[in-house]
Design a protein around this motif. Structure first.
Motif, PDB file in Angstrom:
ATOM      1  N   SER A 269       0.868  -1.185   0.000  1.00 32.70           N
ATOM      2  CA  SER A 269       0.000   0.000   0.000  1.00 32.70           C
ATOM      3  C   SER A 269       0.897   1.225   0.000  1.00 32.70           C
ATOM      4  O   SER A 269       2.108   1.126   0.156  1.00 32.70           O
ATOM      5  CB  SER A 269      -0.904   0.022   1.238  1.00 32.70           C
ATOM      6  OG  SER A 269      -0.190   0.472   2.377  1.00 32.70           O
ATOM      7  N   GLU A 270       0.298   2.402  -0.170  1.00 33.49           N
ATOM      8  CA  GLU A 270       1.088   3.632  -0.213  1.00 33.49           C
ATOM      9  C   GLU A 270       1.722   3.946   1.144  1.00 33.49           C
ATOM     10  O   GLU A 270       2.612   4.799   1.231  1.00 33.49           O
ATOM     11  CB  GLU A 270       0.229   4.809  -0.666  1.00 33.49           C
ATOM     12  CG  GLU A 270      -0.865   5.194   0.322  1.00 33.49           C
ATOM     13  CD  GLU A 270      -1.573   6.487  -0.088  1.00 33.49           C
ATOM     14  OE1 GLU A 270      -1.054   7.210  -0.948  1.00 33.49           O
ATOM     15  OE2 GLU A 270      -2.648   6.746   0.481  1.00 33.49           O
ATOM     16  N   LYS A 271       1.284   3.262   2.198  1.00 32.86           N
ATOM     17  CA  LYS A 271       1.830   3.530   3.532  1.00 32.86           C
ATOM     18  C   LYS A 271       3.215   2.919   3.723  1.00 32.86           C
ATOM     19  O   LYS A 271       3.915   3.224   4.680  1.00 32.86           O
ATOM     20  CB  LYS A 271       0.877   2.979   4.604  1.00 32.86           C
ATOM     21  CG  LYS A 271      -0.462   3.711   4.640  1.00 32.86           C
ATOM     22  CD  LYS A 271      -1.449   3.040   5.571  1.00 32.86           C
ATOM     23  CE  LYS A 271      -2.810   3.733   5.509  1.00 32.86           C
ATOM     24  NZ  LYS A 271      -3.838   3.005   6.273  1.00 32.86           N
TER      25      LYS A 271
ATOM     26  N   LYS B 227       7.035   2.345   3.602  1.00 28.91           N
ATOM     27  CA  LYS B 227       8.234   3.178   3.474  1.00 28.91           C
ATOM     28  C   LYS B 227       9.385   2.233   3.117  1.00 28.91           C
ATOM     29  O   LYS B 227       9.755   1.367   3.916  1.00 28.91           O
ATOM     30  CB  LYS B 227       8.528   3.911   4.790  1.00 28.91           C
ATOM     31  CG  LYS B 227       7.428   4.891   5.185  1.00 28.91           C
ATOM     32  CD  LYS B 227       7.475   6.147   4.339  1.00 28.91           C
ATOM     33  CE  LYS B 227       6.423   7.157   4.779  1.00 28.91           C
ATOM     34  NZ  LYS B 227       5.109   6.947   4.173  1.00 28.91           N
TER      35      LYS B 227
ATOM     36  N   SER C 114       9.667   2.277  -3.372  1.00 29.25           N
ATOM     37  CA  SER C 114       8.211   2.474  -3.271  1.00 29.25           C
ATOM     38  C   SER C 114       7.624   2.814  -4.635  1.00 29.25           C
ATOM     39  O   SER C 114       6.508   2.405  -4.968  1.00 29.25           O
ATOM     40  CB  SER C 114       7.877   3.595  -2.275  1.00 29.25           C
ATOM     41  OG  SER C 114       8.253   3.230  -0.973  1.00 29.25           O
ATOM     42  N   TYR C 115       8.377   3.560  -5.417  1.00 33.40           N
ATOM     43  CA  TYR C 115       7.918   3.943  -6.762  1.00 33.40           C
ATOM     44  C   TYR C 115       7.780   2.710  -7.650  1.00 33.40           C
ATOM     45  O   TYR C 115       6.794   2.557  -8.383  1.00 33.40           O
ATOM     46  CB  TYR C 115       8.914   4.947  -7.355  1.00 33.40           C
ATOM     47  CG  TYR C 115       8.617   5.366  -8.767  1.00 33.40           C
ATOM     48  CD1 TYR C 115       7.463   6.082  -9.069  1.00 33.40           C
ATOM     49  CD2 TYR C 115       9.502   5.055  -9.795  1.00 33.40           C
ATOM     50  CE1 TYR C 115       7.190   6.471 -10.385  1.00 33.40           C
ATOM     51  CE2 TYR C 115       9.242   5.449 -11.108  1.00 33.40           C
ATOM     52  CZ  TYR C 115       8.087   6.151 -11.388  1.00 33.40           C
ATOM     53  OH  TYR C 115       7.826   6.532 -12.679  1.00 33.40           O
TER      54      TYR C 115
ATOM     55  N   LYS D 215       4.691   0.760  -6.587  1.00 33.32           N
ATOM     56  CA  LYS D 215       3.469   1.437  -7.039  1.00 33.32           C
ATOM     57  C   LYS D 215       3.174   1.105  -8.503  1.00 33.32           C
ATOM     58  O   LYS D 215       2.024   0.845  -8.883  1.00 33.32           O
ATOM     59  CB  LYS D 215       3.612   2.952  -6.863  1.00 33.32           C
ATOM     60  CG  LYS D 215       2.380   3.760  -7.277  1.00 33.32           C
ATOM     61  CD  LYS D 215       2.595   5.236  -6.967  1.00 33.32           C
ATOM     62  CE  LYS D 215       1.324   6.045  -7.216  1.00 33.32           C
ATOM     63  NZ  LYS D 215       1.033   6.219  -8.637  1.00 33.32           N
TER      64      LYS D 215
ATOM     65  N   THR E 104       1.580  -2.309  -8.757  1.00 33.98           N
ATOM     66  CA  THR E 104       0.145  -2.356  -8.399  1.00 33.98           C
ATOM     67  C   THR E 104      -0.712  -1.793  -9.530  1.00 33.98           C
ATOM     68  O   THR E 104      -1.815  -2.285  -9.776  1.00 33.98           O
ATOM     69  CB  THR E 104      -0.150  -1.571  -7.097  1.00 33.98           C
ATOM     70  OG1 THR E 104       0.125  -0.183  -7.280  1.00 33.98           O
ATOM     71  CG2 THR E 104       0.661  -2.109  -5.937  1.00 33.98           C
ATOM     72  N   GLU E 105      -0.211  -0.787 -10.223  1.00 33.67           N
ATOM     73  CA  GLU E 105      -0.955  -0.226 -11.353  1.00 33.67           C
ATOM     74  C   GLU E 105      -1.099  -1.263 -12.460  1.00 33.67           C
ATOM     75  O   GLU E 105      -2.164  -1.418 -13.062  1.00 33.67           O
ATOM     76  CB  GLU E 105      -0.254   1.026 -11.883  1.00 33.67           C
ATOM     77  CG  GLU E 105      -0.335   2.222 -10.933  1.00 33.67           C
ATOM     78  CD  GLU E 105       0.509   3.407 -11.398  1.00 33.67           C
ATOM     79  OE1 GLU E 105       1.187   3.278 -12.447  1.00 33.67           O
ATOM     80  OE2 GLU E 105       0.505   4.441 -10.714  1.00 33.67           O
TER      81      GLU E 105
ATOM     82  N   TRP F 156      -3.635   0.188  -3.875  1.00 32.15           N
ATOM     83  CA  TRP F 156      -2.490   1.021  -3.523  1.00 32.15           C
ATOM     84  C   TRP F 156      -2.878   2.069  -2.497  1.00 32.15           C
ATOM     85  O   TRP F 156      -2.356   2.111  -1.409  1.00 32.15           O
ATOM     86  CB  TRP F 156      -1.886   1.681  -4.774  1.00 32.15           C
ATOM     87  CG  TRP F 156      -0.795   2.679  -4.461  1.00 32.15           C
ATOM     88  CD1 TRP F 156      -0.867   4.032  -4.520  1.00 32.15           C
ATOM     89  CD2 TRP F 156       0.540   2.381  -3.989  1.00 32.15           C
ATOM     90  NE1 TRP F 156       0.329   4.608  -4.132  1.00 32.15           N
ATOM     91  CE2 TRP F 156       1.207   3.597  -3.818  1.00 32.15           C
ATOM     92  CE3 TRP F 156       1.215   1.184  -3.724  1.00 32.15           C
ATOM     93  CZ2 TRP F 156       2.521   3.683  -3.370  1.00 32.15           C
ATOM     94  CZ3 TRP F 156       2.541   1.274  -3.288  1.00 32.15           C
ATOM     95  CH2 TRP F 156       3.177   2.487  -3.119  1.00 32.15           C
ATOM     96  N   SER F 157      -3.853   2.925  -2.848  1.00 31.02           N
ATOM     97  CA  SER F 157      -4.205   4.044  -1.979  1.00 31.02           C
ATOM     98  C   SER F 157      -5.696   4.101  -1.729  1.00 31.02           C
ATOM     99  O   SER F 157      -6.505   3.784  -2.603  1.00 31.02           O
ATOM    100  CB  SER F 157      -3.739   5.352  -2.636  1.00 31.02           C
ATOM    101  OG  SER F 157      -4.237   6.471  -1.931  1.00 31.02           O
TER     102      SER F 157
END
Length: 305
Positions: free
Chosen positions: A271-273, A275, A281-282, A285, A288-289, A295-296
């Motif tokens: 998830s976007e949480k 770290k 993290s990028y 993300k 997930t797309e 994600w968020s």
């Protein structure tokens, strides 16, 4: 299926992609970088008084086989921007400037000259295998996020020994090694502790790894990495590739066990949480797309109920 997510680092690197490369003190040392204001990161901005601290770690200066000699050492004449024997000195982001015999970080000033902890002058190539599966309940059904309704994706994460941060279990491409071989090798060493296995265990492990890494996959990202080890003259670049275990059966036969540079290894909900180390993290993300996963909880601008 090798859909590429190109990264245009020159459009927005000041604000996002070149932030961790400015952190002090430099990793594994008490060396403070020279301060670089945001509006002076770009080499296109003239800064006559710029005077970066010079630092190369003793572990690099000791001359291990993964490191270059110093630029002025007798007999060392690297071929920048091209393949130099077995060493790949081409950047994934195109040509870079060489000034006074030293390559210049294409994303801008970092406040530190030399190589820091990095072995190669110029690009230091790595590979990051993003191994994913769907989160499932005890009955084997996919678990969806209660707010977005999208299925939750998990990835294999290691906790780095050097900084304690969660990261993708990647590593450096050896001279002459294909990136595909690096991806499989690093995952085996860091997430499955393959180096410590008995010979018969290694045979079975190799079989299962081959099954996972020979299936359909996609290149998540290729290019410059905003890494805290970067300097003005040496920087990290990577190729991140997603290997997805749709049913979860393959990874059931590959029990996770931390090895090599990993402190611990585990499946982590995405998830976007989260770290993560450098700009991992990028990469996550983007996966997930591609997979249509959660994600968020924030619907973002332009979305409506």
């Amino acid at each position: 299926w090798s859909r590429l997510h190109p990264f245009n680092m020159f459009s927005n690197y000041n604000k996002f992609y070149h932030r961790k490369a400015l952190t002090s003190p430099y990793p594994g040392s008490h060396v403070e970088r020279s301060q670089v204001p945001e509006d002076k990161v770009s080499w296109l901005i003239e800064w006559k008084d710029y005077n970066p601290v010079e630092y190369t770690a003793m572990s690099v200066l000791a001359g291990p086989d993964w490191a270059d000699p110093q630029i002025n050492d007798k007999g060392f004449s690297p071929k920048f921007n091209e393949r130099d024997g077995e060493v790949e000195r081409k950047s994934l982001n195109g040509l870079y400037v060489v000034e006074n015999g030293r390559p210049r970080n294409p994303a801008g000033r970092t406040g530190l000259a030399g190589r820091g902890l990095l072995g190669r002058w110029g690009p230091n190539h790595a590979a990051d295998p993003v191994v994913t599966r769907w989160k499932r309940d005890r009955s084997g059904n996919k678990i969806a996020h209660p707010v977005t309704g999208k299925n939750i994706l998990q990835f294999v994460a290691i906790k780095r020994r050097d900084c304690g941060e969660l990261a993708i279990p990647g590593g450096m491409v050896d001279p002459g090694e294909k990136v595909s071989a690096t991806l499989k090798r690093e995952f085996g060493e860091e997430a499955l502790n393959s180096l410590q296995k008995l010979p018969e265990e290694k045979v079975e492990l190799e079989k299962q790894l081959q099954k996972l890494f020979s299936q359909e996959h996609f290149v998540v990202y290729r290019g410059y990495v905003d890494d805290p080890r970067n300097t003005d003259n040496a920087w990290m670049e990577t190729e991140a590739v997603n290997y997805h275990d749709e049913t979860g059966e393959t990874m059931d036969n590959l029990p996770l066990e931390a090895g090599d540079d990993a402190g611990t290894v585990k499946w982590v909900d995405i998830s976007e949480k989260l770290k993560l180390y450098a700009n991992h993290s990028y990469f996550i993300k983007l996966v997930t797309e591609e997979r249509g996963a959660h994600w968020s909880e924030d619907p973002g601008p332009g979305c409506c109920e």
